[in-house]
Design an enzyme around this catalytic site. Structure first.
Site, PDB file in Angstrom:
ATOM      1  N   TYR A 135      -2.326   0.538   4.102  1.00 11.21           N
ATOM      2  CA  TYR A 135      -1.492  -0.193   3.138  1.00 11.21           C
ATOM      3  C   TYR A 135      -2.325  -0.475   1.899  1.00 11.21           C
ATOM      4  O   TYR A 135      -3.243  -1.285   1.933  1.00 11.21           O
ATOM      5  CB  TYR A 135      -1.006  -1.490   3.807  1.00 11.21           C
ATOM      6  N   LYS A 162       1.326   3.262   3.185  1.00  8.85           N
ATOM      7  CA  LYS A 162       2.251   2.615   2.262  1.00  8.85           C
ATOM      8  C   LYS A 162       1.481   2.348   0.976  1.00  8.85           C
ATOM      9  O   LYS A 162       0.487   1.622   0.987  1.00  8.85           O
ATOM     10  CB  LYS A 162       2.781   1.304   2.837  1.00  8.85           C
TER      11      LYS A 162
END
Length: 323
Positions: A135, A162
């Site tokens: 992330y 992400k």
């Protein structure tokens, strides 16, 4: 091995009037997203204020979301912490509860080098038996370099990323580094900024993990479906349709107005754990009015969700009794 793909909801965390987790509202937000066709749920997210939650609260949230999902969609909770051991403990709990993967940011607050970031992820990957989604969110934590992402993509249980940088340049460079290493077939990119969803899909991203997927899933799922059907004009129209809402939600400290938008749809979000000034409270009233107007523009007069059709009060009473 599991790979994230499609529309994932970065879930908000609803609180009750005492500031505790509101289980009924959490179940309803999960159910709403599932019924609208999302592909996965991401509780304990940034917009879900994971940094304001205790370890036990994070575990309880995952329990509730997994129970409500009942295997219909993957649940990939946040397991970030400022040190590897904390992320390892959260990841093991996620595995125990039946989650498909965990989402982990880089450490925050204290400065870290790219070498420290790489070793942080390696230590977690070595210690847990669950897929990991990197992330990147440089507005709140140290950014991950292209080279580090490329090298980490070679680890068996690191299955995707992400990217919440909001930068299409970063997005394509991350994908290119992974492509050059030959690991793109086992490593999926998802965008974390709604503004870039459709263009990122066209560039090779495999989906998104965003708050708007839970607030206006009709639109975000619509973009993805139109893209899959090669109806690019429709996808582009939908991409632009909600930017006014997103700008309104970003006019007050994150993520307060995102909760206001959920309330506009009828969900209870409860009190804020963040303490607001009087000026911010007054500004929030104006933002609330603006968001209501934008919701009506998007959905007409029927933008309120019938919560009882999601999880009725009687159904919830049975959850509590059975628990």
């Amino acid at each position: 091995m599991f790979k994230p793909e499609g529309v994932y909801v970065a879930m908000l965390t609803p609180f009750d009037e005492n500031g505790e987790i509101d289980e009924l509202s959490l179940r309803r937000t999960a159910e709403f997203a599932i019924q609208q066709g999302v592909d996965g749920l991401f509780p304990n997210s940034t917009v879900g204020e994971f940094v304001r939650l205790s370890f036990d609260e994070k575990v309880r949230i995952v329990e509730i979301v997994v129970d409500q999902a009942k295997g219909r969609v993957p649940v990939t909770p946040g397991a970030a912490d400022t040190y590897a051991r904390g992320s390892i403990e959260l990841s093991k709990e996620a595995k125990r509860l039946g989650c498909e993967a965990v989402v982990i940011t880089t450490p925050w607050y204290l400065p870290v080098s790219q070498e420290m970031i790489e070793r942080h992820y390696e230590a977690i990957a070595e210690a847990v038996d669950i897929p990991i989604i990197l992330y990147n969110i440089p507005m709140f934590t140290a950014p991950i370099s292209y080279d580090v992402v490329g090298r980490l993509s070679r680890l068996e249980n690191i299955v995707g990323m992400k990217d919440s940088s909001g930068s299409m340049s970063d997005n394509v460079n991350f994908m290119d580094k992974v492509r050059l290493l030959g690991t793109l077939d086992k490593f999926n990119f998802l965008v974390g900024r709604e503004e870039t969803f459709f263009p990122a899909l066209m560039a090779g991203a495999k989906g998104s993990m965003t708050a708007c997927a839970g607030i206006i899933p009709e639109v975000i799922v619509g973009i993805y479906r139109a893209y899959k059907e090669k109806d690019y004009n429709k996808a582009n129209q939908l991409q632009y349709s909600f930017l006014k809402l997103l700008r309104a939600m970003n006019t007050v400290p994150f993520p307060i107005a995102f909760k206001v938008a959920m309330e506009a749809r009828g969900f209870s979000m409860g009190i804020q754990r963040a303490v607001l000034s009087d000026a911010e409270k007054n500004n929030l009233k104006l933002v609330r009015s603006s968001i209501d107007e934008i919701m009506e523009e998007l959905f007409g007069n029927n933008y309120k969700v019938d919560l009882e059709k999601l999880v009725s009060t009687e159904e919830f009473k049975q959850y509590v009794i059975n628990k």
